[in-house]
Write an enzyme that holds these catalytic residues in place. Structure first.
Site, PDB file in Angstrom:
ATOM      1  N   ASN A 161       0.802  -1.219   0.000  1.00  0.00           N
ATOM      2  CA  ASN A 161       0.000   0.000   0.000  1.00  0.00           C
ATOM      3  C   ASN A 161       0.840   1.277   0.000  1.00  0.00           C
ATOM      4  O   ASN A 161       0.338   2.344  -0.300  1.00  0.00           O
ATOM      5  CB  ASN A 161      -0.935  -0.004   1.211  1.00  0.00           C
ATOM      6  CG  ASN A 161      -0.203  -0.310   2.500  1.00  0.00           C
ATOM      7  OD1 ASN A 161       0.415  -1.357   2.654  1.00  0.00           O
ATOM      8  ND2 ASN A 161      -0.249   0.611   3.434  1.00  0.00           N
ATOM      9  N   HIS A 211     -13.262  -0.018   2.973  1.00  0.00           N
ATOM     10  CA  HIS A 211     -13.043   1.414   2.722  1.00  0.00           C
ATOM     11  C   HIS A 211     -11.870   1.704   1.800  1.00  0.00           C
ATOM     12  O   HIS A 211     -11.589   2.856   1.471  1.00  0.00           O
ATOM     13  CB  HIS A 211     -12.956   2.203   4.034  1.00  0.00           C
ATOM     14  CG  HIS A 211     -11.675   2.046   4.791  1.00  0.00           C
ATOM     15  ND1 HIS A 211     -10.630   2.926   4.658  1.00  0.00           N
ATOM     16  CD2 HIS A 211     -11.266   1.134   5.689  1.00  0.00           C
ATOM     17  CE1 HIS A 211      -9.640   2.562   5.459  1.00  0.00           C
ATOM     18  NE2 HIS A 211     -10.007   1.468   6.090  1.00  0.00           N
ATOM     19  N   CYS A 335       4.790  10.746  12.269  1.00  0.00           N
ATOM     20  CA  CYS A 335       5.334  11.522  13.369  1.00  0.00           C
ATOM     21  C   CYS A 335       4.892  10.902  14.686  1.00  0.00           C
ATOM     22  O   CYS A 335       3.775  11.073  15.125  1.00  0.00           O
ATOM     23  CB  CYS A 335       4.835  12.956  13.273  1.00  0.00           C
ATOM     24  SG  CYS A 335       5.743  14.084  14.323  1.00  0.00           S
TER      25      CYS A 335
HETATM   26  C1  LIG Z   1      -5.424  -0.001   4.865  1.00  0.00           C
HETATM   27  C2  LIG Z   1      -4.738  -1.286   4.971  1.00  0.00           C
HETATM   28  C3  LIG Z   1      -4.862  -2.069   6.127  1.00  0.00           C
HETATM   29  C4  LIG Z   1      -5.637  -1.634   7.361  1.00  0.00           C
HETATM   30  O1  LIG Z   1      -6.984  -1.320   7.122  1.00  0.00           O
HETATM   31  P1  LIG Z   1      -7.911  -0.914   8.358  1.00  0.00           P
HETATM   32  O2  LIG Z   1      -9.202  -0.547   7.762  1.00  0.00           O
HETATM   33  O3  LIG Z   1      -7.224   0.241   9.032  1.00  0.00           O
HETATM   34  O4  LIG Z   1      -7.988  -2.071   9.272  1.00  0.00           O
HETATM   35  C5  LIG Z   1      -4.195  -3.272   6.151  1.00  0.00           C
HETATM   36  N1  LIG Z   1      -3.478  -3.696   5.120  1.00  0.00           N
HETATM   37  C6  LIG Z   1      -3.337  -2.977   3.988  1.00  0.00           C
HETATM   38  C7  LIG Z   1      -2.520  -3.508   2.859  1.00  0.00           C
HETATM   39  C8  LIG Z   1      -3.967  -1.749   3.872  1.00  0.00           C
HETATM   40  O5  LIG Z   1      -3.819  -1.033   2.755  1.00  0.00           O
END
Ligand SMILES: *Cc1c(COP(=O)(O)O)cnc(C)c1O
Length: 395
Positions: A161, A211, A335
């Protein structure tokens, strides 16, 4: 006459990897379950039955889009919850059955995976954290070498990510199958753009969260292949076949199902459009900002991620100045208690800490436009120049 507040010339949201806006089509299917169809899915009356039907229909929709059976789909809280459930659940079940106590992960995982593995290590599990190359790629040969007869689970993300690198999950799954270890993948960053069919990937467990692909916050899915032994982490009821007890959230569950359906249907189109814009942004930044460098793999990368390290500036400072111009981006450094810690992902890729401090990630989405990209390319060079002038020498 009342003077209008001066309008910002543009608002440009380029932080889709942090979260996406809720797709209005998703909100529409969710609304009835927050209003008149408010029943508890476990209730026997008609309010309850309507909610139960919606949850089970959503499960079917998710299973169809991931290429598995409905009985292999569990609704959970978030991606992080699903990661915890997958890793802790499989590790504890295997240990109890005397099948081993060794876990394998990579050094560029999301904290939802990495911190869970580290917590298990502190409890007495053995943990191998695999290195990555300068592009953030895990070498399947390293996975093969690390697996021994005590290995119960390998957990490697589908795509990163922060820098967008796509991992060779299919190759890794052939190895885990051959060697008799289970494979979990956190595919949260991949759903809008990559094939997340669990059969094609060959994974035994997979995590996604709504999300990151136009769905609501606070709901995730865990796929658990039939026959995989897994234990619950929390207790209190029969919900989700005892693996994730507590009253289901029908509105969120129909939301993640609809978002996944839309993501699957629009994937091809989204890949084409977003890749073109991402490449325009990458080219613009690399040519207009001196001493800037792309992070992650140049080709094996998610269509939405344009990530850089920029010499002589702090990522956080760039973000604030971009924000002043109405632009949302993100930086690998967080941070924490006054000290800027460089991203563990960039560090694992061999990027020195002082360079990693200048990390900047733009993540695009389906609604990003060429005007958005061109606006960023216009304002970013000036911001970097200003910050470099302000910075004391030697940073
Ligand atoms: C965003 C993300 C998470 C965490 O998602 P949450 O909704 O905060 O639990 C975990 N793994 C990856 C690869 C992500 O992009």
């Amino acid at each position: 006459m009342k003077k209008a507040r001066p309008e910002r010339s543009r608002w440009v949201y380029l932080d889709y990897a942090a979260t996406t806006p809720l797709d209005p089509r998703v909100l529409e299917v969710m609304m009835p379950y927050m209003k008149e169809k408010f029943g508890n899915p476990s209730s026997v009356h008609s309010w309850g039955r309507k909610a139960r039907e919606a949850v089970e229909l959503a499960r079917k929709q998710v299973a169809d889009n991931l290429g598995c059976r409905t009985s292999e789909i569990y609704f959970t809280g978030t991606t992080t919850t699903s990661d915890n459930l997958a890793i802790q659940g499989v590790a504890r079940a295997a240990k109890k059955a005397g099948q081993g106590n060794h876990l394998i992960t990579s050094s560029i995982e999301h904290h939802g995976v990495l911190d869970t593995c580290q917590a298990l290590r502190r409890e007495g599990f053995k943990l191998t954290v695999l290195p990555v190359d300068k592009y953030g790629l895990v070498d399947p040969k390293d996975v093969e070498k690390a697996i021994d007869d005590k290995t119960v689970l390998v957990t490697i993300m589908d795509a990163n990510n922060e820098v967008g690198t796509i991992e060779p999950i299919k190759e890794i799954s052939q190895i885990t199958k051959r060697k008799g270890a289970l494979l979990h993948t956190d595919a949260a960053a991949a759903v809008d753009y990559l094939d997340v069919n669990v059969k094609n990937l060959g994974v035994d467990l997979m995590t996604i969260g709504a999300h990151k692909f136009g769905g609501p916050k606070g709901v995730g899915v865990l796929y658990v292949k039939k026959g995989v032994e897994i234990e619950p982490l929390t207790f209190g009821g029969h919900h989700e076949r005892g693996l994730w007890p507590g009253t289901e959230a029908p509105a969120l569950i129909v939301g993640i199902a609809e978002a996944l359906e839309i993501a699957t249907q629009e994937r091809k189109e989204a890949v084409e459009k977003v890749t073109r814009l991402r490449d325009r942004l990458i080219k613009g930044v690399l040519t207009k900002v001196s001493d800037s460098q792309l992070t992650g793999h140049p080709a094996k990368r998610l269509p939405d991620i344009a990530s850089f390290v920029i010499k002589g500036v702090e990522g956080e400072a760039i973000l604030l100045m971009l924000s002043d111009k109405g632009i949302a981006a993100s930086s690998g450094s967080a941070c924490t208690s006054g000290t800027l810690e460089p991203s563990h992902v960039l560090t694992a890729m061999g990027i020195p800490a002082e360079k990693a401090h200048g990390s900047l990630r733009f993540s695009l989405g389906k609604s990003t436009t060429q005007e958005d990209i061109d606006y960023v390319i216009r304002v970013l060079p000036g911001i970097i120049e200003k910050l470099r002038k302000m910075a004391p020498k030697g940073i």
